[in-house]
Motif scaffolding. Structure first.
Motif, PDB file in Angstrom:
ATOM      1  N   LEU A 226       1.184  -1.027   0.224  1.00  0.00           N
ATOM      2  CA  LEU A 226       0.134   0.224   0.509  1.00  0.00           C
ATOM      3  C   LEU A 226       0.557   1.327  -0.077  1.00  0.00           C
ATOM      4  N   LEU A 227       2.131   1.452   0.527  1.00  0.00           N
ATOM      5  CA  LEU A 227       2.687   2.411   1.001  1.00  0.00           C
ATOM      6  C   LEU A 227       3.374   2.196  -0.874  1.00  0.00           C
ATOM      7  N   ASN A 228       3.742   1.415  -1.711  1.00  0.00           N
ATOM      8  CA  ASN A 228       4.291   1.605  -2.632  1.00  0.00           C
ATOM      9  C   ASN A 228       3.556   1.971  -2.905  1.00  0.00           C
ATOM     10  N   GLU A 229       2.717   1.752  -3.526  1.00  0.00           N
ATOM     11  CA  GLU A 229       0.712   1.991  -4.446  1.00  0.00           C
ATOM     12  C   GLU A 229       1.178   3.768  -4.013  1.00  0.00           C
ATOM     13  N   ILE A 233       1.359   6.871  -6.745  1.00  0.00           N
ATOM     14  CA  ILE A 233       1.179   8.198  -7.261  1.00  0.00           C
ATOM     15  C   ILE A 233       1.442   9.582  -7.044  1.00  0.00           C
ATOM     16  N   ASP A 234       2.093   9.662  -5.290  1.00  0.00           N
ATOM     17  CA  ASP A 234       2.686  10.522  -5.141  1.00  0.00           C
ATOM     18  C   ASP A 234       3.855  11.027  -6.020  1.00  0.00           C
ATOM     19  N   ARG A 266       9.250  10.984   2.589  1.00  0.00           N
ATOM     20  CA  ARG A 266       9.956   9.663   3.045  1.00  0.00           C
ATOM     21  C   ARG A 266       9.499   8.916   2.192  1.00  0.00           C
ATOM     22  N   ASN A 267       8.197   8.052   2.487  1.00  0.00           N
ATOM     23  CA  ASN A 267       7.847   7.272   1.785  1.00  0.00           C
ATOM     24  C   ASN A 267       7.994   7.455   0.627  1.00  0.00           C
ATOM     25  N   ALA A 268       7.991   8.772  -0.868  1.00  0.00           N
ATOM     26  CA  ALA A 268       8.303   8.366  -2.397  1.00  0.00           C
ATOM     27  C   ALA A 268       9.835   8.130  -2.386  1.00  0.00           C
ATOM     28  N   LEU A 269      10.888   8.921  -1.772  1.00  0.00           N
ATOM     29  CA  LEU A 269      12.061   8.289  -1.600  1.00  0.00           C
ATOM     30  C   LEU A 269      12.699   7.575  -1.418  1.00  0.00           C
TER      31      LEU A 269
END
Length: 439
Positions: A226-229, A233-234, A266-269
């Motif tokens: 879910l964090l990857n998805e 998006i971001d 941070r999640n996107a990076l």
């Protein structure tokens, strides 16, 4: 359901692969896996099976393992490939050996081929505890994935839902022989300490501890998905094209990232960096804050394990490999009708006619100026500022001099005083395969 039937269900997505390879150490796990695959292939239409044994040569006992593996494979009628590797010295011999092993596996795989490894449910539980004690986040606590890309093919762990006790019981019934690695008994290694000192105590108090830990890893794997998805998006807007498409390194729009909350940044990076470098720990993320918040005229650098992040032209840029070296110059160009290979700096091509005179490629030293038709003599530093050229490019941007006079700047036709069409193919950035994903 029998062990064979459960394994066959797990293997369904890979039955059309051109070849199956088995990572065969000669130990219990890989011996059972290979035996099961051979039994299944005797009654099912499966891809051809090959076996790969990686010999590290780290201990005397290991010298006899290739012969043991060869004997097993001859009995089963399976081809064996023995690959010898050199393990690089470093702070963790286990990590270095794992890196060498998986590099060898990757090199052996052709397009769409599958490598099966024998990690099981107990290994997954140990991985969860090990990473928990290191303070890992969701990505790390998700444990080992069942499948991931490896080189041109795939790495698949089909036994992750099966416990070691069940594998050993199968081996006893079938009369299988396997080797025991003496180093597995050394509790000086962190994983062995967990296996021999910690996990038995947990199982004694909570008999289903291993199963529960493996299930937790599965839940965390779903959370990571879910964090990857969300990261995808971001990053959709952040992966804008922008200027300077001839620069080959990965980049992201800083303004797009700045619209996100710090946690989503941070999640996107993390998602973006995972194929480029080992991810930073919690304390090291301060480097991202410094890079993001630096003044536009500053030149901050965030140094990571396999490269650096730089800021320029409204983007962050990933630099690695040759981009972290200093270019050597000047370089004479006596035959401008042929491409010029620049040391550690790609390829240069001249399409226009430079006429007579000595051509030389140089790099910025400061004080360079260029005569531009209709604008007169202009300072090169000011011209590059106006063009928004990222700072990290300027020191390696090829400058063409004719008889000692600057006449063209590579890939910037607006700074081509004599219409020479100077085209530069910069060196490609390098990719770093994450050692941590080998576990």
């Amino acid at each position: 359901m029998s062990l064979e039937s459960r394994l066959l269900d797990t293997l369904q997505p890979w039955r059309t692969a051109p070849r199956w390879c088995v990572a065969f150490s000669g130990g219990l796990d890989s011996t059972v896996l290979l035996h099961l695959l051979v039994r299944l292939s005797s009654r099912e239409k499966l891809p051809p099976i090959n076996v790969i044994h990686v010999h590290h040569g780290l201990q005397p006992a290991a010298d006899g393992w290739p012969a043991h593996c060869r004997s097993i494979c001859q009995t089963l009628g399976i081809e064996l490939q023995v690959v010898r590797v050199q393990v690089q010295a470093g702070p963790s011999l286990e990590s270095a050996a794992r890196a060498a092993r998986y590099t060898a596996f990757s090199d052996c795989l052709n397009t769409a081929e599958v490598l099966f490894t024998g990690q099981h449910r107990d290994d997954q539980a140990e991985t969860l505890v090990f990473r928990l004690l290191r303070g890992a986040g969701v990505r790390g606590l998700a444990g080992m994935p069942v499948v991931r890309a490896l080189g041109d093919g795939w790495l698949v762990r089909p036994l992750l839902d099966i416990g070691r006790d069940e594998l050993e019981a199968y081996a006893r019934v079938q009369g299988l022989n396997w080797v025991e690695d003496p180093s597995n008994q050394c509790t000086g290694h962190a994983r062995n300490f967990l296996r021999h000192r910690v996990m038995p105590v947990l199982r004694q108090r909570w008999p289903r501890a291993v199963e529960n830990m493996a299930r937790t890893a599965t839940h965390l794997g779903e959370a990571q998905q879910l964090l990857n998805e969300l990261a995808e998006i971001d990053l959709r807007e952040a992966r804008q094209q922008g200027r300077y498409q001839w620069l080959p390194m990965p980049k992201l729009s800083l303004s797009s990232l700045a619209l996100l909350s710090p946690a989503r940044q941070r999640n996107a990076l993390r998602y973006w960096l995972v194929d480029l470098t080992a991810l930073p720990d919690s304390d090291h993320w301060a480097g991202w804050d410094t890079l993001r918040d630096a003044n536009p005229d500053a030149a901050p650098v965030w140094r990571l394990a396999a490269g650096e992040l730089h800021k320029g032209d409204g983007c962050i840029w990933w630099l690695s490999g040759p981009w972290l070296t200093t270019v050597a110059g000047p370089v004479d160009w006596p035959q401008p009708d042929t491409d010029l290979h620049l040391p550690d700096n790609g390829l240069l091509r001249l399409s226009g006619d430079a006429g007579e005179g000595a051509l030389q490629v140089r790099y910025r030293q400061g004080g360079e100026a260029l005569n531009i038709p209709g604008r007169g003599r202009r300072d090169l530093k000011r011209l590059l500022n106006e063009a928004g050229m990222p700072g990290f490019v300027r020191s390696r941007l090829p400058l063409l001099f004719l008889n000692g006079e600057l006449v063209a700047v590579a890939n910037l036709p607006q700074f081509d005083a004599q219409a020479l069409s100077l085209h530069w193919t910069p060196p490609a950035d390098t990719r770093f395969e994450l050692i941590g994903s080998f576990e």
